[in-house]
Scaffold this motif. Structure first.
Motif, PDB file in Angstrom:
ATOM      1  N   VAL A   1     -15.399 -13.730 -18.380  1.00 45.77           N
ATOM      2  CA  VAL A   1     -15.676 -13.166 -19.707  1.00 45.77           C
ATOM      3  C   VAL A   1     -15.436 -14.203 -20.807  1.00 45.77           C
ATOM      4  CG1 VAL A   1     -14.907 -11.476 -21.422  1.00 45.77           C
ATOM      5  CG2 VAL A   1     -15.435 -10.736 -19.094  1.00 45.77           C
ATOM      6  N   PRO A   2     -14.327 -14.945 -20.785  1.00 47.62           N
ATOM      7  CA  PRO A   2     -14.156 -15.976 -21.819  1.00 47.62           C
ATOM      8  C   PRO A   2     -15.267 -17.040 -21.799  1.00 47.62           C
ATOM      9  CG  PRO A   2     -12.057 -15.501 -20.782  1.00 47.62           C
ATOM     10  CD  PRO A   2     -13.100 -14.790 -19.975  1.00 47.62           C
ATOM     11  N   ILE A   3     -15.800 -17.350 -20.624  1.00 47.01           N
ATOM     12  CA  ILE A   3     -16.899 -18.313 -20.551  1.00 47.01           C
ATOM     13  C   ILE A   3     -18.113 -17.770 -21.296  1.00 47.01           C
ATOM     14  CG2 ILE A   3     -18.547 -19.442 -19.001  1.00 47.01           C
ATOM     15  CD1 ILE A   3     -16.336 -19.559 -16.904  1.00 47.01           C
ATOM     16  N   ALA A   4     -18.446 -16.505 -21.049  1.00 45.83           N
ATOM     17  CA  ALA A   4     -19.592 -15.899 -21.721  1.00 45.83           C
ATOM     18  C   ALA A   4     -19.363 -15.807 -23.223  1.00 45.83           C
ATOM     19  CB  ALA A   4     -19.851 -14.510 -21.145  1.00 45.83           C
ATOM     20  N   ARG A   5     -18.149 -15.421 -23.642  1.00 42.71           N
ATOM     21  CA  ARG A   5     -17.852 -15.325 -25.072  1.00 42.71           C
ATOM     22  C   ARG A   5     -17.962 -16.686 -25.737  1.00 42.71           C
ATOM     23  NH1 ARG A   5     -15.210 -11.087 -27.191  1.00 42.71           N
ATOM     24  NH2 ARG A   5     -16.036 -12.028 -29.098  1.00 42.71           N
ATOM     25  N   ALA A   6     -17.483 -17.734 -25.062  1.00 47.34           N
ATOM     26  CA  ALA A   6     -17.548 -19.083 -25.627  1.00 47.34           C
ATOM     27  C   ALA A   6     -18.982 -19.563 -25.790  1.00 47.34           C
ATOM     28  CB  ALA A   6     -16.764 -20.053 -24.750  1.00 47.34           C
ATOM     29  N   ARG A   7     -19.902 -18.966 -25.023  1.00 40.53           N
ATOM     30  CA  ARG A   7     -21.311 -19.361 -25.110  1.00 40.53           C
ATOM     31  C   ARG A   7     -22.123 -18.390 -25.954  1.00 40.53           C
ATOM     32  NH1 ARG A   7     -22.169 -21.691 -18.907  1.00 40.53           N
ATOM     33  NH2 ARG A   7     -20.399 -23.100 -19.016  1.00 40.53           N
ATOM     34  N   GLY A   8     -21.421 -17.567 -26.739  1.00 43.05           N
ATOM     35  CA  GLY A   8     -22.087 -16.744 -27.726  1.00 43.05           C
ATOM     36  C   GLY A   8     -22.304 -15.292 -27.373  1.00 43.05           C
ATOM     37  N   ALA A   9     -21.862 -14.828 -26.221  1.00 40.43           N
ATOM     38  CA  ALA A   9     -22.052 -13.427 -25.840  1.00 40.43           C
ATOM     39  C   ALA A   9     -21.108 -12.528 -26.629  1.00 40.43           C
ATOM     40  CB  ALA A   9     -21.805 -13.248 -24.346  1.00 40.43           C
TER      41      ALA A   9
END
Length: 227
Positions: free
Chosen positions: A108-116
């Motif tokens: 989830v943090p990976i997706a958030r860091a990429r704008g999700a």
């Protein structure tokens, strides 16, 4: 995967939890201490070009499995179907949902860091039993076809315990989670078992793949089994 029109570019090749499962090749332990380290490296540092949409497809798969009525053993069997005996894929037996929760805490943090958005990382369209979007309706309409295709794993030969458990878990996934997700697990299982395919059977797989909005290289991963 419940918006094939919007996410088609992310589905040229395998994606989601099945893509992650098949990424555990025999040498993964050379650069990762644990399975979760491998997942983090695969989605992060080792795959920096991975678009947020592909991470979200994985998150959606994982959320569906976590929230489903599948038993821990069924989850373990489906995960095992994404690998082959020679891959050295890690087992999750006995800690299935704990493994799922830990995976989510990493991706989830990976997706958030990429704008999700936060909502995109925590919610998903309902499929079974009453999803109302055109894609979910189409998925449910295909359930019987996917269940029938599970019969590919029953070739009338030696029916070991693993094969029977895999067929059961695939049918359960199609019926209580999502036929599309079960279909991707089925493709992995066909590859894992080295199931021989007739041209007609492969054509049926291609037909379902097109109905689910896949790109050209999801099903052709098992084309080598056609004889």
């Amino acid at each position: 995967m419940h918006d094939p029109a919007a996410q088609h570019e992310d589905m040229t090749f395998d994606f989601g939890v099945t893509e992650l499962g098949t990424s555990f090749h025999g040498d993964w332990i050379l650069y990762a201490d644990t399975a979760l380290d491998h997942a983090l490296a695969y989605l992060g540092g080792r795959n920096p070009g991975l678009e947020p949409g592909r991470v979200l497809l994985l998150i959606e798969d994982v959320l569906r499995l976590r929230d489903s009525d599948l038993t821990g053993e069924e989850l373990s069997v489906l995960w095992r179907a994404t690998g082959t005996p020679m891959d050295g894929q890690p087992e999750i037996g006995g800690k299935e949902r704990a493994s799922v929760d830990r995976l989510l805490s990493l991706i989830v943090p990976i997706a958030r860091a990429r704008g999700a958005s936060e909502d995109a990382c925590t919610t998903y369209p309902v499929c079974v039993p009453d999803g109302a979007s055109p894609a979910t309706v189409e998925h449910r309409r295909r359930t019987a076809e996917v269940v029938a295709m599970v019969g590919l794993l029953d070739q009338g030969g030696d029916q070991d315990t693993r094969s029977a458990a895999t067929r059961h878990a695939l049918m359960r996934c199609a019926e209580v989670v999502c036929a599309e997700l079960a279909f991707r697990f089925l493709l992995c299982a066909v590859n894992s078992f080295g199931t021989p395919l007739t041209p007609a059977a492969y054509e049926r797989l291609e037909h379902l793949a097109a109905a689910f909005g896949y790109g050209p290289h999801v099903v052709d991963a098992v084309k080598y089994l056609v004889s």
